[in-house]
Motif scaffolding. Structure first.
Motif, PDB file in Angstrom:
ATOM      1  N   ARG A 149      38.096  37.776  32.533  1.00 13.24           N
ATOM      2  CA  ARG A 149      38.910  38.310  33.510  1.00 13.24           C
ATOM      3  C   ARG A 149      40.574  38.254  33.328  1.00 13.24           C
ATOM      4  NH1 ARG A 149      36.454  42.121  36.200  1.00 13.24           N
ATOM      5  NH2 ARG A 149      38.176  41.867  37.859  1.00 13.24           N
ATOM      6  N   SER A 156      44.526  38.018  34.354  1.00 13.37           N
ATOM      7  CA  SER A 156      45.046  37.010  35.172  1.00 13.37           C
ATOM      8  C   SER A 156      45.395  37.614  36.504  1.00 13.37           C
ATOM      9  CB  SER A 156      46.540  36.749  34.547  1.00 13.37           C
ATOM     10  OG  SER A 156      47.322  37.876  34.482  1.00 13.37           O
ATOM     11  N   ARG A 157      45.503  36.311  37.454  1.00 16.17           N
ATOM     12  CA  ARG A 157      45.778  36.693  38.699  1.00 16.17           C
ATOM     13  C   ARG A 157      47.028  35.704  39.046  1.00 16.17           C
ATOM     14  NH1 ARG A 157      39.891  35.478  41.648  1.00 16.17           N
ATOM     15  NH2 ARG A 157      38.736  37.271  40.570  1.00 16.17           N
ATOM     16  N   HIS A 158      48.115  36.485  39.674  1.00 17.82           N
ATOM     17  CA  HIS A 158      49.444  35.841  39.680  1.00 17.82           C
ATOM     18  C   HIS A 158      49.471  35.090  40.819  1.00 17.82           C
ATOM     19  CE1 HIS A 158      51.083  39.228  36.976  1.00 17.82           C
ATOM     20  NE2 HIS A 158      51.300  38.140  36.522  1.00 17.82           N
ATOM     21  N   GLY A 179      43.370  37.466  30.082  1.00 17.50           N
ATOM     22  CA  GLY A 179      44.301  36.794  30.732  1.00 17.50           C
ATOM     23  C   GLY A 179      45.652  35.944  30.204  1.00 17.50           C
ATOM     24  N   ASP A 203      49.997  40.107  30.910  1.00 16.84           N
ATOM     25  CA  ASP A 203      49.841  40.861  31.934  1.00 16.84           C
ATOM     26  C   ASP A 203      49.769  42.244  31.706  1.00 16.84           C
ATOM     27  OD1 ASP A 203      49.443  38.234  33.957  1.00 16.84           O
ATOM     28  OD2 ASP A 203      51.773  38.185  33.253  1.00 16.84           O
ATOM     29  N   GLY A 245      38.896  43.854  34.533  1.00 18.04           N
ATOM     30  CA  GLY A 245      39.907  44.207  35.619  1.00 18.04           C
ATOM     31  C   GLY A 245      41.183  44.612  35.659  1.00 18.04           C
ATOM     32  N   THR A 256      46.606  44.559  34.301  1.00 16.84           N
ATOM     33  CA  THR A 256      45.882  44.062  35.249  1.00 16.84           C
ATOM     34  C   THR A 256      46.061  45.179  36.301  1.00 16.84           C
ATOM     35  OG1 THR A 256      47.478  42.807  36.860  1.00 16.84           O
ATOM     36  CG2 THR A 256      46.401  41.717  34.804  1.00 16.84           C
ATOM     37  N   ASN A 257      44.956  45.507  37.156  1.00 19.56           N
ATOM     38  CA  ASN A 257      44.913  46.525  38.015  1.00 19.56           C
ATOM     39  C   ASN A 257      46.038  46.209  39.205  1.00 19.56           C
ATOM     40  OD1 ASN A 257      43.043  48.218  36.825  1.00 19.56           O
ATOM     41  ND2 ASN A 257      41.285  47.284  37.819  1.00 19.56           N
ATOM     42  N   ALA A 258      46.133  44.776  39.473  1.00 17.23           N
ATOM     43  CA  ALA A 258      47.186  44.592  40.612  1.00 17.23           C
ATOM     44  C   ALA A 258      48.425  44.685  40.037  1.00 17.23           C
ATOM     45  CB  ALA A 258      46.805  43.048  40.726  1.00 17.23           C
ATOM     46  N   ASP A 259      48.751  44.673  38.791  1.00 11.78           N
ATOM     47  CA  ASP A 259      50.126  44.861  38.501  1.00 11.78           C
ATOM     48  C   ASP A 259      50.753  46.345  37.882  1.00 11.78           C
ATOM     49  OD1 ASP A 259      51.044  41.914  38.346  1.00 11.78           O
ATOM     50  OD2 ASP A 259      49.956  41.564  36.637  1.00 11.78           O
TER      51      ASP A 259
END
Length: 264
Positions: free
Chosen positions: A144, A146-148, A193, A196, A220, A247-250
């Protein structure tokens, strides 16, 4: 809905065979030629790996189209709903220099989208793979992006000249990653991961992107143009303008700053 797992097994086996052939040339000073008006190197290993892939894959799926960096392109592929998209060695400059960060990239593209993809990096003993409905894996283990944690720097593979054109407040929170010659491997680094995001400069081709695009999506992340649109493969034109992967979040924040930087 088509189950692409058998195609994933096929291309994984073929990529492993091509990687083994390439390793016979690695750090053995293979013969090198220059194409695209001297801008792009190609080695004897590229051609040898391409020959293995073409023999294995085209005999197994004669109805599929074919697009490879090291095979002369024809318009016949445009008539096929499904095709193989191949880079026998992504990161040829690294390969020639004796660096480990190169890989064999193989994708199955159906109706313009990658549905099975594999990256085999034999010098690193790494394999990344994904199918349309499955998980992205590295050496068989799901991966997956990364998650910040609040306050973490954004780890980006971005050219230094571009980074210097962005908002200093944004740049302050960026950790610039040393250049990775293989674009496909760089996208895989986002998928597992290690970084980013990245900016992909103009003129990347379908064969550089298709397999890694799917692996990143299933992990992701996303690879998009600067308008935020996903790529369409197997067009008449197989090169692309500037792209962004993250990443989709970033992705939204990165797209905003990169878009402003390129327009400035």
């Amino acid at each position: 809905m088509t189950d692409w797992r058998s195609d994933l097994e096929l291309i994984t086996d073929a990529a492993r065979q091509a990687g083994a052939v390439a390793m016979q040339h690695f750090r053995q000073s293979p013969e090198v030629w220059w194409k695209n008006e001297g801008r792009s190197p190609v080695s004897a290993a590229d051609y040898a790996a391409n020959a293995v892939l073409e023999t294995v894959l085209r005999s197994a799926r004669p109805e599929y189209g074919w697009l490879s960096e090291e095979t002369e392109d024809t318009s016949c592929r445009l008539e096929r709903e499904t095709l193989f998209v191949i880079d026998p060695i992504d990161g040829t400059r690294a390969f020639i220099a004796g660096l480990d960060t190169w890989c064999v990239s193989v994708a199955v593209v159906h109706l313009g989208k990658p549905v099975a993809g594999v990256l085999v990096a034999p010098s690193l003993d790494e394999e990344f793979s994904a199918s349309e409905a499955g998980e992205a894996t590295r050496n068989g283990v799901p991966i997956r992006v990364s998650r910040h944690i609040a306050g973490d720097h954004l780890r980006l593979a971005v050219a230094e000249d571009l980074l210097n054109r962005l908002d200093p407040l944004f740049v302050r929170d960026v950790e610039r990653i040393k250049h990775v010659p293989s674009l496909a491997y760089r996208l895989a680094m986002i998928a597992d991961g290690r970084i980013d995001g990245t900016l992909v400069k103009r003129n990347a081709h379908d064969w550089d992107l298709a397999a890694a695009d799917l692996i990143l999506e299933r992990a992701g992340g996303s690879l998009v143009d600067l308008a935020g649109e996903r790529l369409v493969y197997n067009r008449a034109k197989v090169s692309h303008d500037e792209l962004c992967a993250a990443t989709n979040a970033d992705l939204p924040r990165l797209l905003r700053h990169l878009g402003l930087g390129l327009q400035g």
